[in-house]
Write a protein that holds these residues in place. Structure first.
Motif, PDB file in Angstrom:
ATOM      1  N   UNK A  20      -2.686  -8.841   6.209  1.00 55.17           N
ATOM      2  CA  UNK A  20      -3.066  -7.946   5.119  1.00 55.17           C
ATOM      3  C   UNK A  20      -4.376  -8.418   4.505  1.00 55.17           C
ATOM      4  N   UNK A  21      -5.176  -7.485   3.961  1.00 59.22           N
ATOM      5  CA  UNK A  21      -6.426  -7.893   3.317  1.00 59.22           C
ATOM      6  C   UNK A  21      -6.161  -8.649   2.014  1.00 59.22           C
ATOM      7  N   UNK A  22      -6.785  -9.809   1.896  1.00 55.32           N
ATOM      8  CA  UNK A  22      -6.711 -10.620   0.674  1.00 55.32           C
ATOM      9  C   UNK A  22      -8.024 -10.436  -0.075  1.00 55.32           C
ATOM     10  N   UNK A  23      -7.915 -10.098  -1.342  1.00 55.87           N
ATOM     11  CA  UNK A  23      -9.097  -9.812  -2.142  1.00 55.87           C
ATOM     12  C   UNK A  23      -9.456 -10.987  -3.052  1.00 55.87           C
ATOM     13  N   UNK A  24     -10.754 -11.140  -3.284  1.00 51.78           N
ATOM     14  CA  UNK A  24     -11.217 -12.114  -4.277  1.00 51.78           C
ATOM     15  C   UNK A  24     -11.266 -11.376  -5.615  1.00 51.78           C
ATOM     16  N   UNK A  52     -13.336  -7.752  -0.883  1.00 53.84           N
ATOM     17  CA  UNK A  52     -12.599  -8.276   0.264  1.00 53.84           C
ATOM     18  C   UNK A  52     -13.021  -9.715   0.555  1.00 53.84           C
ATOM     19  N   UNK A  53     -12.029 -10.571   0.834  1.00 48.72           N
ATOM     20  CA  UNK A  53     -12.295 -11.976   1.123  1.00 48.72           C
ATOM     21  C   UNK A  53     -11.923 -12.332   2.561  1.00 48.72           C
ATOM     22  N   UNK A  54     -10.674 -12.016   2.963  1.00 48.42           N
ATOM     23  CA  UNK A  54     -10.195 -12.417   4.294  1.00 48.42           C
ATOM     24  C   UNK A  54      -8.895 -11.669   4.598  1.00 48.42           C
ATOM     25  N   UNK A  55      -8.400 -11.859   5.804  1.00 46.68           N
ATOM     26  CA  UNK A  55      -7.073 -11.359   6.157  1.00 46.68           C
ATOM     27  C   UNK A  55      -6.089 -12.529   6.145  1.00 46.68           C
ATOM     28  N   UNK A  56      -4.912 -12.311   5.576  1.00 43.03           N
ATOM     29  CA  UNK A  56      -3.876 -13.342   5.514  1.00 43.03           C
ATOM     30  C   UNK A  56      -2.556 -12.803   6.051  1.00 43.03           C
ATOM     31  N   UNK A  57      -1.690 -13.707   6.477  1.00 45.04           N
ATOM     32  CA  UNK A  57      -0.416 -13.305   7.077  1.00 45.04           C
ATOM     33  C   UNK A  57       0.501 -12.670   6.032  1.00 45.04           C
ATOM     34  N   UNK A  58       1.115 -11.553   6.402  1.00 44.85           N
ATOM     35  CA  UNK A  58       2.043 -10.867   5.503  1.00 44.85           C
ATOM     36  C   UNK A  58       3.356 -11.645   5.457  1.00 44.85           C
ATOM     37  N   UNK A  59       3.907 -11.952   4.260  1.00 44.82           N
ATOM     38  CA  UNK A  59       5.200 -12.661   4.183  1.00 44.82           C
ATOM     39  C   UNK A  59       6.296 -11.896   4.930  1.00 44.82           C
ATOM     40  N   UNK A  60       7.242 -12.641   5.513  1.00 44.86           N
ATOM     41  CA  UNK A  60       8.275 -12.056   6.387  1.00 44.86           C
ATOM     42  C   UNK A  60       9.029 -10.876   5.759  1.00 44.86           C
ATOM     43  N   UNK A  61       9.533 -10.973   4.520  1.00 46.03           N
ATOM     44  CA  UNK A  61      10.298  -9.840   3.967  1.00 46.03           C
ATOM     45  C   UNK A  61       9.473  -8.548   3.888  1.00 46.03           C
ATOM     46  N   UNK A  62       8.179  -8.684   3.531  1.00 47.68           N
ATOM     47  CA  UNK A  62       7.318  -7.504   3.427  1.00 47.68           C
ATOM     48  C   UNK A  62       6.970  -6.986   4.823  1.00 47.68           C
ATOM     49  N   UNK A  63       6.748  -7.927   5.773  1.00 45.93           N
ATOM     50  CA  UNK A  63       6.445  -7.538   7.154  1.00 45.93           C
ATOM     51  C   UNK A  63       7.603  -6.738   7.752  1.00 45.93           C
ATOM     52  N   UNK A  64       8.842  -7.162   7.452  1.00 45.72           N
ATOM     53  CA  UNK A  64      10.023  -6.445   7.981  1.00 45.72           C
ATOM     54  C   UNK A  64      10.054  -5.005   7.471  1.00 45.72           C
ATOM     55  N   UNK A  65       9.694  -4.812   6.209  1.00 49.71           N
ATOM     56  CA  UNK A  65       9.668  -3.447   5.647  1.00 49.71           C
ATOM     57  C   UNK A  65       8.592  -2.603   6.321  1.00 49.71           C
ATOM     58  N   UNK A  66       7.414  -3.208   6.578  1.00 51.51           N
ATOM     59  CA  UNK A  66       6.322  -2.480   7.241  1.00 51.51           C
ATOM     60  C   UNK A  66       6.711  -2.079   8.660  1.00 51.51           C
ATOM     61  N   UNK A  76      -3.135   0.492   2.549  1.00 53.41           N
ATOM     62  CA  UNK A  76      -3.899  -0.737   2.818  1.00 53.41           C
ATOM     63  C   UNK A  76      -4.256  -0.805   4.300  1.00 53.41           C
ATOM     64  N   UNK A  77      -5.450  -1.317   4.608  1.00 49.28           N
ATOM     65  CA  UNK A  77      -5.878  -1.480   6.005  1.00 49.28           C
ATOM     66  C   UNK A  77      -5.318  -2.781   6.565  1.00 49.28           C
ATOM     67  N   UNK A  78      -4.055  -2.730   7.004  1.00 46.94           N
ATOM     68  CA  UNK A  78      -3.432  -3.909   7.609  1.00 46.94           C
ATOM     69  C   UNK A  78      -4.035  -4.168   8.992  1.00 46.94           C
ATOM     70  N   UNK A  79      -3.722  -5.316   9.555  1.00 45.07           N
ATOM     71  CA  UNK A  79      -4.103  -5.668  10.921  1.00 45.07           C
ATOM     72  C   UNK A  79      -2.921  -6.355  11.594  1.00 45.07           C
ATOM     73  N   UNK A  80      -2.987  -6.445  12.920  1.00 44.45           N
ATOM     74  CA  UNK A  80      -1.990  -7.211  13.674  1.00 44.45           C
ATOM     75  C   UNK A  80      -2.700  -8.318  14.430  1.00 44.45           C
ATOM     76  N   UNK A  81      -1.975  -9.400  14.718  1.00 41.08           N
ATOM     77  CA  UNK A  81      -2.537 -10.488  15.512  1.00 41.08           C
ATOM     78  C   UNK A  81      -1.402 -11.158  16.286  1.00 41.08           C
ATOM     79  N   UNK A  82      -1.746 -12.180  17.067  1.00 42.59           N
ATOM     80  CA  UNK A  82      -0.728 -12.889  17.865  1.00 42.59           C
ATOM     81  C   UNK A  82      -0.674 -14.353  17.468  1.00 42.59           C
ATOM     82  N   UNK A  83       0.493 -14.969  17.705  1.00 46.32           N
ATOM     83  CA  UNK A  83       0.664 -16.350  17.253  1.00 46.32           C
ATOM     84  C   UNK A  83       0.734 -17.368  18.397  1.00 46.32           C
TER      85      UNK A  83
END
Length: 696
Positions: free
Chosen positions: A598-602, A668-682, A477-484
């Protein structure tokens, strides 16, 4: 001899997958005497549809690459592009609509407005393309054109004007009633080639008169002459056609016609409607940007006498070299004339000028404004503008969506490695949504695209067309990173190794940007950083965004503001400030609390209503959110938002859940935040990958 531009139509045929676009095009080719025998999609007769010239298209029964042809009807030249319906090949629709003046929007009389119809409608509106709606498959069980007409208004927001009503539906479908001429139209002969017009059957007379009145009411809004004539009961065919044409070209009304392409009914009146209601090239406003005047917009003239302006909208490799499809917007192109590519700044001479018919070619001497043709052996890219020497204009670019899925490919032998390289270079040039690169850490060749089917088709083409023996890795998957949050930086880059050193200091902050992307703001005052070095700072920040340090993917949604800094008379340089900007970004990045996206699909699933519960459960299991669901008799549609990472292999799951009766489309619809447990694995996986590359 140049064509009369008033008698040219450039149209596309667009719709949801499996609505009958390619079958309709095959009928159009037959009735315009472009072909002498009709063939069916999926190659049931061992041949396949004319416009599906690729072997893969005929096997799978889908259109993968848009195909161009030209036909003649009622002394008019119609350039037609048959486009794919599958969302993975959406770039083919984008670039076709970019150069077309009109379109036929095909709808299934049973399915109506489906998920991909909405996407195609958005594309038509993005490029301001007038269109005619054709309700197809009136012979199918469950055909309901009235439902489809109401959906055109409710779901697509298209005011309609109905020009035909059916004579019978399903297995009783015989023809249509033409509301402009008030005649019943039947299609006879072995292949519907004989059009017979008769008085309207008495049992349909009342319904036809009411529908005719609705037509007059809608069209009268655009013609005072028709309004006056209708009130006096003397409206003529010419008045109705003129009013409907005016409204269609202005995109105020969508004319609706109907029939069954597969059963050879309703196609000839549709061709009449293309000539009557869709615009010729001179009726469409086209603009270019003057590169000598800071991109000032200039209106182009659709005349052969003006200096030439043409757009290269599609590239294709052929046995004779690169084939470049072009749309001429202004002037004319003659064999042997010289043109200028405003992107590459290169001049070239036109050697071979071609008119296309699917995969066959017809050599021509010249083509004028409004025409679609092709050039051989020109080195260019999709979206390049060709102009007469002396001009420096550029057409607006074609919208290219970003790839959302990637795959590692491994050639199994040295010979295959060279062939793979050639294939990747060709495919990336032809298709802007297909990309490839070598991962600097793993040294793997990575291909990127719009979906599983998209990559699957290209892998199959590599094997067939180039003889590449290869293996593939797991889809990525084409993930992305961002800042909070906001974080400040004050960073000095200093290097002294004898001779001229390097020095650059940058001060400022980074902060989240609501619109995903990147923005650079310069607030440096008093020349603390010389103006010449500001672009170098911007370049350094952009270089840092290419690969994040959280999970190793590009960074998006960041605004960088430069407030202060310091330079050295001797040691400061572009290189020094680029390095300073990169160092500053990484210093602030950790403090800005980065997170993964992560990419969120319609997702749209359509199928029998009896399976709705099972489909709901399958979407919920994949972290999906149901947005809407609707049932229409036995038929149901579910719209949801689902992370792409959860959707691999969903086609097999859906088939088993619904006994193969449901289908889905995903875009493809948008990018959404990856849930914490999955983000930790990535994050853990990326750290492990880094440790592995360090150990090598």
């Amino acid at each position: 001899m140049a064509l009369d531009i008033k008698k040219v139509r450039n149209i596309g045929i667009s719709a949801h997958i499996d609505s009958g676009k390619t079958t309709l095009t095959e009928r159009i080719l037959f009735y315009t005497k472009k072909i002498h025998k009709m063939h069916e999609v999926k190659g049931k007769d061992g041949i396949g549809a004319t416009m599906d010239s690729m072997e893969l298209e005929r096997e799978r029964g889908i259109t993968i690459s848009s195909a161009a042809t030209n036909v003649t009807w009622e002394n008019h030249t119609i350039n037609i592009i048959d486009t794919p319906g599958h969302v993975d090949f959406t770039i083919e629709v984008e670039r076709a609509l970019r150069v077309l003046d009109g379109a036929i929007l095909v709808l299934c009389s049973v399915g109506g407005v489906q998920s991909q119809t909405l996407t195609v409608d958005r594309q038509l509106k993005r490029y301001k393309v007038p269109c005619i709606a054709f309700i197809n498959k009136l012979d199918r069980v469950g055909a309901n054109p009235d439902k489809v007409i109401s959906q055109l208004g409710e779901q697509l927001g298209r005011p309609t004007v109905v020009l035909e009503i059916p004579i019978g539906l399903e297995d009783q479908h015989q023809g249509v009633i033409d509301l402009v001429t008030m005649e019943a139209v039947y299609f006879e002969g072995n292949q519907g080639e004989i059009v017979r017009r008769e008085p309207i059957p008495s049992e349909l007379r009342t319904r036809a008169e009411k529908a005719r009145q609705d037509l007059l009411d809608a069209a009268s809004m655009f013609s005072e002459e028709l309004t006056a004539a209708a009130l006096e009961g003397r409206a003529t065919q010419d008045q109705i056609i003129a009013a409907v044409r005016k409204a269609t070209v202005a995109r105020e009304l969508t004319p609706v016609l109907m029939g069954s392409a597969y059963k050879n009914k309703g196609v000839q009146p549709l061709l009449d409607a293309v000539v009557r209601y869709l615009p010729d090239p001179s009726e469409i406003e086209n603009f270019a940007f003057d590169l000598d005047q800071d991109g000032r917009e200039i209106k182009l003239q659709s005349t052969p006498e003006a200096p030439t302006v043409a757009l290269a909208f599609k590239l294709e490799e052929s046995p004779y070299g690169q084939l470049t499809y072009i749309r001429i917007y202004q002037g004319r192109i003659v064999k042997g004339t010289e043109l200028f590519n405003t992107r590459s700044k290169q001049k070239f001479r036109v050697g071979r000028l071609i008119r296309m018919h699917a995969d066959s070619l017809e050599e021509i001497e010249e083509a004028g404004a409004g025409e679609i043709s092709a050039l051989f052996g020109i080195d260019c890219q999709s979206g390049d503008t060709f102009v007469a020497p002396g001009l420096n204009l550029a057409m607006s670019p074609i919208f290219v969506p970003e790839p959302v899925i990637s795959l590692a490919v491994f050639p199994e032998e040295k010979r295959s490695s060279d062939r793979l390289s050639r294939a990747l270079k060709r495919f990336a040039k032809e298709d802007p949504t297909f990309r490839s690169h070598v991962d600097p850490e793993s040294k793997e060749t990575i291909i990127q695209g719009m979906g599983e089917l998209h990559l699957d088709v290209y892998i199959e083409r590599m094997k067939r067309e180039y003889g590449v023996a290869l293996r593939t890795g797991m889809p990525q998957v084409a993930y992305r990173e961002s800042i909070s949050r906001r974080a400040e930086f004050d960073y000095v880059h200093k290097k002294q190794t004898g001779g001229a050193g390097q020095f650059g200091r940058v001060i400022g902050f980074i902060e989240p940007l609501a619109e995903k992307g990147y923005e650079f703001v310069n607030q440096v005052k008093g020349g603390r950083i010389p103006r010449d070095f500001i672009p170098a700072c911007d370049k350094g920040f952009q270089a840092a965004l290419k690969k994040g340090k959280l999970i190793g993917f590009p960074i998006t949604g960041v605004r960088v503001t430069l407030t202060d800094g310091q330079a050295h008379e001797v040691d400061s340089s572009d290189l020094a400030f680029q390095a300073a900007a990169q160092g500053a970004f990484w210093k602030a990045y950790e403090a800005a609390r980065p997170y993964a996206l992560e990419p969120i699909m319609k997702l749209s699933v359509e199928g029998p209503a009896e399976f709705v519960g099972s489909v709901f459960a399958s979407i919920n299991q994949r972290r999906g959110i149901i947005i809407s669901s609707s049932e229409d008799g036995m038929f149901a549609r579910i719209d949801a938002e689902v992370p792409l990472s959860e959707m691999f292999g969903y086609s097999s799951v859906l088939r088993s859940l619904t006994q193969g009766k449901a289908e889905f489309t995903m875009e493809f619809l948008k990018y959404g935040r990856v849930p914490a447990p999955i983000a930790e694995k990535l994050i853990a996986k990326y750290q492990e990958k880094l440790r592995g590359s360090e150990g090598k």
